[in-house]
Scaffold this motif. Structure first.
Motif, PDB file in Angstrom:
ATOM      1  N   UNK A 296       9.709  12.096  -3.317  1.00 48.33           N
ATOM      2  CA  UNK A 296      10.624  13.109  -3.845  1.00 48.33           C
ATOM      3  C   UNK A 296      10.088  13.777  -5.105  1.00 48.33           C
ATOM      4  N   UNK A 297       9.204  13.115  -5.846  1.00 57.65           N
ATOM      5  CA  UNK A 297       8.675  13.683  -7.086  1.00 57.65           C
ATOM      6  C   UNK A 297       7.486  14.604  -6.838  1.00 57.65           C
ATOM      7  N   UNK A 298       6.996  14.642  -5.635  1.00 55.04           N
ATOM      8  CA  UNK A 298       5.847  15.496  -5.335  1.00 55.04           C
ATOM      9  C   UNK A 298       6.303  16.945  -5.192  1.00 55.04           C
ATOM     10  N   UNK A 299       5.428  17.894  -5.504  1.00 55.92           N
ATOM     11  CA  UNK A 299       5.802  19.313  -5.394  1.00 55.92           C
ATOM     12  C   UNK A 299       6.157  19.684  -3.960  1.00 55.92           C
ATOM     13  N   UNK A 300       7.284  20.366  -3.770  1.00 55.19           N
ATOM     14  CA  UNK A 300       7.707  20.831  -2.463  1.00 55.19           C
ATOM     15  C   UNK A 300       8.247  19.747  -1.561  1.00 55.19           C
ATOM     16  N   UNK A 301       8.519  18.550  -2.104  1.00 57.53           N
ATOM     17  CA  UNK A 301       9.011  17.452  -1.277  1.00 57.53           C
ATOM     18  C   UNK A 301      10.249  16.806  -1.883  1.00 57.53           C
ATOM     19  N   UNK A 302      11.013  17.569  -2.618  1.00 57.55           N
ATOM     20  CA  UNK A 302      12.219  17.040  -3.250  1.00 57.55           C
ATOM     21  C   UNK A 302      13.269  16.718  -2.198  1.00 57.55           C
ATOM     22  N   UNK A 303      14.371  16.121  -2.654  1.00 51.55           N
ATOM     23  CA  UNK A 303      15.414  15.723  -1.727  1.00 51.55           C
ATOM     24  C   UNK A 303      16.025  16.901  -1.002  1.00 51.55           C
ATOM     25  N   UNK A 304      16.364  17.996  -1.737  1.00 49.99           N
ATOM     26  CA  UNK A 304      16.948  19.144  -1.061  1.00 49.99           C
ATOM     27  C   UNK A 304      15.946  19.824  -0.139  1.00 49.99           C
ATOM     28  N   UNK A 305      14.640  19.741  -0.444  1.00 49.22           N
ATOM     29  CA  UNK A 305      13.632  20.313   0.434  1.00 49.22           C
ATOM     30  C   UNK A 305      13.522  19.490   1.721  1.00 49.22           C
ATOM     31  N   UNK A 306      13.622  18.183   1.594  1.00 47.28           N
ATOM     32  CA  UNK A 306      13.634  17.345   2.788  1.00 47.28           C
ATOM     33  C   UNK A 306      14.832  17.672   3.672  1.00 47.28           C
ATOM     34  N   UNK A 307      16.003  17.873   3.028  1.00 44.96           N
ATOM     35  CA  UNK A 307      17.189  18.237   3.791  1.00 44.96           C
ATOM     36  C   UNK A 307      16.995  19.587   4.488  1.00 44.96           C
ATOM     37  N   UNK A 308      16.434  20.571   3.789  1.00 47.12           N
ATOM     38  CA  UNK A 308      16.255  21.904   4.377  1.00 47.12           C
ATOM     39  C   UNK A 308      15.318  21.853   5.574  1.00 47.12           C
ATOM     40  N   UNK A 309      14.228  21.074   5.455  1.00 50.74           N
ATOM     41  CA  UNK A 309      13.266  20.983   6.559  1.00 50.74           C
ATOM     42  C   UNK A 309      13.916  20.365   7.792  1.00 50.74           C
ATOM     43  N   UNK A 310      14.728  19.329   7.590  1.00 50.18           N
ATOM     44  CA  UNK A 310      15.355  18.679   8.730  1.00 50.18           C
ATOM     45  C   UNK A 310      16.496  19.511   9.314  1.00 50.18           C
ATOM     46  N   UNK A 311      17.297  20.133   8.443  1.00 48.39           N
ATOM     47  CA  UNK A 311      18.498  20.816   8.933  1.00 48.39           C
ATOM     48  C   UNK A 311      18.179  22.119   9.662  1.00 48.39           C
TER      49      UNK A 311
ATOM     50  N   UNK B  55       0.823  -1.206   0.000  1.00 49.34           N
ATOM     51  CA  UNK B  55       0.000   0.000   0.000  1.00 49.34           C
ATOM     52  C   UNK B  55       0.855   1.253   0.000  1.00 49.34           C
ATOM     53  N   UNK B  56       0.277   2.333   0.502  1.00 47.61           N
ATOM     54  CA  UNK B  56       0.983   3.610   0.487  1.00 47.61           C
ATOM     55  C   UNK B  56       1.339   4.087   1.889  1.00 47.61           C
ATOM     56  N   UNK B  57       1.449   3.153   2.875  1.00 49.74           N
ATOM     57  CA  UNK B  57       1.718   3.573   4.246  1.00 49.74           C
ATOM     58  C   UNK B  57       3.057   4.279   4.359  1.00 49.74           C
ATOM     59  N   UNK B  58       4.102   3.748   3.729  1.00 42.72           N
ATOM     60  CA  UNK B  58       5.421   4.349   3.857  1.00 42.72           C
ATOM     61  C   UNK B  58       5.464   5.730   3.223  1.00 42.72           C
ATOM     62  N   UNK B  59       4.866   5.873   2.059  1.00 48.05           N
ATOM     63  CA  UNK B  59       4.819   7.194   1.420  1.00 48.05           C
ATOM     64  C   UNK B  59       3.965   8.162   2.233  1.00 48.05           C
ATOM     65  N   UNK B  60       2.837   7.668   2.758  1.00 52.81           N
ATOM     66  CA  UNK B  60       1.965   8.522   3.576  1.00 52.81           C
ATOM     67  C   UNK B  60       2.694   8.991   4.832  1.00 52.81           C
ATOM     68  N   UNK B  61       3.421   8.074   5.478  1.00 54.46           N
ATOM     69  CA  UNK B  61       4.156   8.447   6.678  1.00 54.46           C
ATOM     70  C   UNK B  61       5.243   9.465   6.368  1.00 54.46           C
ATOM     71  N   UNK B  62       5.954   9.276   5.261  1.00 54.76           N
ATOM     72  CA  UNK B  62       7.010  10.219   4.899  1.00 54.76           C
ATOM     73  C   UNK B  62       6.440  11.610   4.627  1.00 54.76           C
ATOM     74  N   UNK B  63       5.346  11.663   3.858  1.00 51.91           N
ATOM     75  CA  UNK B  63       4.745  12.959   3.550  1.00 51.91           C
ATOM     76  C   UNK B  63       4.188  13.630   4.801  1.00 51.91           C
TER      77      UNK B  63
END
Length: 959
Positions: free
Chosen positions: A509-524, A470-478
């Motif tokens: 990562x392909x979703x708008x506003x959820x790219x790899x560098x955006x994930x890094x910026x949110x965490x850092x 299913x989409x549990x892992x993607x849902x949790x990440x988002x």
């Protein structure tokens, strides 16, 4: 006394008028000096002795130390005048505690008051009250027989009999094995036929204490208990003075019902008293109601709740109508205004709801329970939370969890942690959609993140990782990316987001506003505010993001470079490893190292373990006994007779012991004249022909001899051959000991994969440390003429007659060896010497007479050691130095007997917080004409008697 002790009144007035603590202290010190001077002076009159002892008692009550005057207390207790005896017993109860050496001086006086003052109720009552207040193992062992005799004697008055029952209860709580159940149960049956309700009430208190320890031995008393219930509940047969608001002796009814709760299988019996008991319970259920009188209502409801507890204990074997009736009554009680009744109703309904078939009926009261969750009393809120936790299932889980989450916002800090834990368990257990479970945990973190433990968010990670469908892992990440976006975010949410995005961030990562560098910026953005543990987790996430996304590598590289010199070792190591990883390994290897984690092993949630730990109780009541029995069965599998036998008997050979350190640190080992090897049983454990090489059978005698020597000596060689030498050095103090085991390489090649394993037992708590790898799965390597070391810190918690097993495995020149040994940790290691006068020794010896308390065995004297004065001196030295017993001289006129006393110290605690100890007596009697010794031990614990006897036997054979 008020008219006589004028000096005492003046002293109390002076202390009350003191204007400061310092002034009070000076006045107390002055008075103590004056009292000490008076006691050291000429003889005191009765008035003066009582006055000064009263002053010492008052000073003690104020909190000051009183370390003298005990002899005056003893003289007052021994007096024949009641006025003096009363003062003496009061002082005795306050100034002396269990284990005080001065108690031995007053034991005879207390015994005389119990046995020779049969017509003096006051003296007997004072003696019984003092025994109960002072308690202590030594006093219990010395006087428990007299207390039992006073309780069952026909001449004892009801007043004294009540006190004797309660005194014996206190002694039983101090030492549970004082009373032999099978022998004492008939006496209790006679007491239950007493017509005095006060005696019955005290007897039931004693019976509940006895049944909580040995319930099977008192099962024969059930008919007597049911008969008393019938007389009180159905026939209302009760003396007028025991009617409480027209309720016959409610305290006795409560104790009777509580005793029956120890026997849940009673309803499966076809005995005639079963139907009588059902009628009693039915009458209690139907006739109890809320009364205008608070006192009557409290008494009636106390009886009712014990009756409902009895129904719950019966379970499915009890009548269905009574369970349904109990549920209806409880539903009414949880809605009344009286908080005590509501509290008990919620608690009892939670127990009743766990019975099979009660789920639907308890759900009818869900709304009422939710209201109680907002009660002003936190104890009521806790019980409501427990009941909601029990009544929850897949049908109402979402509603209950949402209500609990909503209430969590306004919940007190004292209950928040428990609420968070139970919400997390319910959300996981009854979730039909795991996305709802993830959302619920995030709500918990946002509302009460400080109370969300690591085990809760670890469980979220496990569930998300183990459900790739299913989409549990993607849902949790988002969802977690959005939750971590605000700058003010709880650190627990950052940890969950860091782990999940590092593992499954590529799914969004392909979703708008959820790219790899955006994930890094949110965490850092949270890096400056989080602690060291979270930063370590973030570094691992950064490494995974840089591996997946090219655009993240230049963002991550400066962070790794900056933290290579971090003061935190964990952060420094991770930064160095992640930075050099790409240069040191191929791209395929890096890809393999940083790929997502595999699914976790599916096992029971650790949250349930935490919940059980919170609900655990040290009280042995009917609700916890089943769990204890299962635990005992599990513990029993650890120590089977085949693997850990009792202390083995020695042989008739004699060798010199090793008195110095067995393995010096310089590696120069002294080879003994014989092989001192110890098997783990009477026959060595031999591996199959294709397996490791075990211990040869022909060295068994020497192994037994070495073990016997080490049981009574502080150091020596435990095992020795051309490859390996094992030495032991051990020392003990009270219930604790320090054991050092040395493994020396005597061969011409290194010993590889050397590892040792010490079996854990239920009676010993152990902490082990030693040479790195020695306790690990791969072992360690011991070079030629060097050694490895194992150090054990041990604490004994109960008597035992077996020694812990030590298994040593290693390889030498490609050949595997497996040596099963035993450590010389025996019961006598934890003895503390006690010196007794001849009269006191013989009195205790006689009081410990009984088949379960005595162990005796006759052995032949060694052929090379005939019985003479020299051998008796060695026996006496063995008893005092080896077995750690105190020598008791003057007991026998013959020189061929050695007697000793000791206390077996344990680290376990009784209900009063005192250490549980066992008194031990030993007699070694020699017969020169027959050339034999007779060893007799007596203790309150049969295992302790057997253990001391066995060690004494093997020690005699090697003296």
């Amino acid at each position: 006394m008020a008219s006589q002790a004028k000096g005492l009144q003046n002293f109390i007035s002076d202390l009350r008028n003191a204007k400061s603590k310092e002034e009070e202290t000076r006045r107390v010190d002055k008075e103590l000096a004056n009292i000490r001077k008076k006691f050291l002076g000429s003889s005191l009159s009765s008035y003066q002795r009582k006055k000064y002892v009263w002053k010492l008692v008052y000073i003690h009550v104020l909190g000051y130390d009183v370390d003298f005057g005990h002899s005056e207390v003893v003289s007052l207790v021994s007096s024949s005048k009641f006025s003096e005896k009363q003062v003496g017993y009061v002082a005795l109860s306050l100034l002396l505690r269990g284990g005080d050496q001065m108690l031995s001086l007053v034991v005879n006086a207390i015994r005389n008051d119990l046995t020779t003052s049969s017509n003096n109720d006051a003296a007997q009552s004072l003696a019984l009250c003092s025994i109960a207040n002072v308690s202590g193992l030594e006093l219990a062992q010395a006087l428990h027989v007299e207390v039992q005799q006073t309780l069952v004697a026909k001449s004892t008055t009801p007043c004294v009999r009540k006190k004797a029952a309660l005194c014996l209860l206190r002694l039983v709580r101090t030492s549970p094995d004082l009373v032999a159940g099978r022998e004492f149960a008939p006496h209790v049956a006679n007491l239950l036929q007493d017509h005095h309700l006060g005696v019955l009430t005290s007897t039931m208190s004693l019976l509940i204490g006895l049944a909580s320890q040995h319930e099977k031995e008192y099962e024969i008393l059930i008919p007597y208990v049911v008969h008393i219930l019938v007389m009180l509940v159905l026939r209302k047969a009760c003396a007028r003075e025991y009617l409480y608001y027209r309720t016959p002796s409610p305290w006795l009814q409560i104790k009777l019902l509580k005793f029956l709760q120890y026997y849940p299988s009673i309803m499966t019996s076809d005995k005639p008293y079963v139907s009588q008991l059902q009628n009693v319970v039915s009458k209690i259920l139907t006739e109890t109601d809320v009364s205008d009188s608070i006192n009557k209502s409290n008494a009636d409801h106390a009886i009712l709740f014990e009756a409902v507890n009895l129904i719950v204990i019966w379970g499915s074997s009890g009548p269905t109508q009574q369970r349904e009736g109990a549920m209806r009554l409880l539903g009414k009680f949880i809605s009344v205004r009286e908080p005590n009744i509501r509290y008990l109703g919620l608690m009892t309904m939670a127990r009743l709801a766990q019975l099979e078939g009660s789920g639907q009926s308890v759900k009818k009261h869900q709304a009422t329970v939710l209201v109680s969750l907002k009660d002003a009393d936190i104890s009521v809120r806790r019980r409501a939370l427990d009941l909601l936790f029990v009544m929850c299932d897949t049908d109402n889980a979402e509603q209950i969890v949402d209500e609990l989450v909503a209430h969590l916002v306004n919940a007190d800090a004292a209950i928040r942690e428990e609420m968070v834990l139970k919400i997390a368990i319910l959300a996981e257990k009854y979730a039909t959609d795991l996305r709802w479970y993830v959302d619920t945990i995030l709500k918990l973190i946002s509302i009460s993140g400080d109370h969300v433990s690591d085990s809760i968010w670890h469980r979220v990670v496990q569930i998300v990782t183990n459900h790739p469908q299913g989409d549990l892992q993607a849902y949790a990440a988002a969802t977690l990316l959005v939750a971590a976006s605000p700058r003010r975010c709880h650190e627990t949410a950052i940890r969950v987001a860091a782990y999940v995005l590092g593992e499954f961030g590529f799914l969004i990562a392909e979703r708008p506003g959820m790219s790899g560098d955006e994930q890094f910026r949110v965490l850092h953005q949270h890096w400056p505010t989080v602690n060291k543990q979270t930063r370590s987790l973030l570094l691992s996430t950064y490494a995974k993001l840089a591996n997946l996304y090219e655009e993240c590598r230049p963002l991550v590289a400066p962070i790794f470079a900056k933290n290579k010199n971090s003061v935190d070792v964990e952060i420094q190591q991770r930064a160095c490893e992640y930075e050099t990883m790409r240069a040191a390994f191929s791209p395929e290897a890096v890809e393999d190292l940083l790929r997502e984690m595999p699914p976790y092993v599916d096992k029971e949630s650790a949250l349930m373990d935490r919940l059980r730990a919170q609900n655990g109780s040290g009280d042995r009541d009917p609700w916890s006994m089943g769990g204890e029995q299962k635990q005992e069965e599990m513990n029993g599998r650890h120590l089977s007779p085949e693997h850990l036998p009792s202390v083995i008997e020695g042989d008739d050979n004699d060798d010199e012991d090793e008195d110095e350190d067995p393995l010096p640190q310089n590696g120069n080992y002294r080879r003994p004249a014989s092989n001192h090897n110890v098997p783990t049983s009477s026959e060595p454990l031999r591996a199959p022909a294709s397996g490791p090489i075990g211990i040869p059978k022909d060295v068994i005698p020497a192994m037994r001899k070495a073990f016997s020597h080490l049981c009574t000596s502080p150091s020596g060689v435990l095992f020795d051959n051309k490859l390996l030498q094992v030495g032991v050095k051990h020392e003990y103090r009270g219930s604790q000991g320090k054991v050092s085991v040395f493994f020396g390489n005597l061969s011409s090649a290194p010993l590889t994969n050397l590892r040792c394993q010490v079996d854990q037992s239920e009676h010993l708590r152990m902490q082990a440390q030693g040479t790195p790898g020695l306790m690990g799965p791969d072992g360690c390597t011991v070079a030629v003429r060097t050694q490895a070391k194992l150090q054990l810190m041990v604490e004994v918690t109960a008597p035992f007659d077996d020694a812990p097993a030590l298994r040593v495995t290693f390889e030498s020149d490609g050949v595997q060896y497996d040596y099963p040994l035993r450590l010389p940790i025996v019961a006598t290691c934890f003895m503390e010497a006690v010196t007794l006068e001849p009269e006191a020794f013989m009195h205790r010896w006689k009081s410990l007479d009984g088949q379960d308390r005595e162990c005796q065995e006759v052995i032949r004297a060694p052929a090379n050691s005939p019985i003479n004065e020299d051998s008796m001196r060695r026996i006496a030295n063995m008893v005092t130095s080896g077995l750690r017993f105190g020598r008791c001289q003057g007991i026998d006129p013959t020189p061929w007997t050695v007697s000793g006393a000791a206390t077996f110290r344990t680290g376990a605690k009784d209900t009063s917080g005192n250490n549980i100890n066992v008194g031990c007596l030993l007699r070694v009697e020699a017969n020169p004409q027959a050339g034999a010794y007779r060893v007799t031990t007596r203790t309150l614990h049969p295992i302790c008697s057997k253990a001391v006897k066995n060690v004494a036997l093997v020690s005699i054979k090697v003296i």
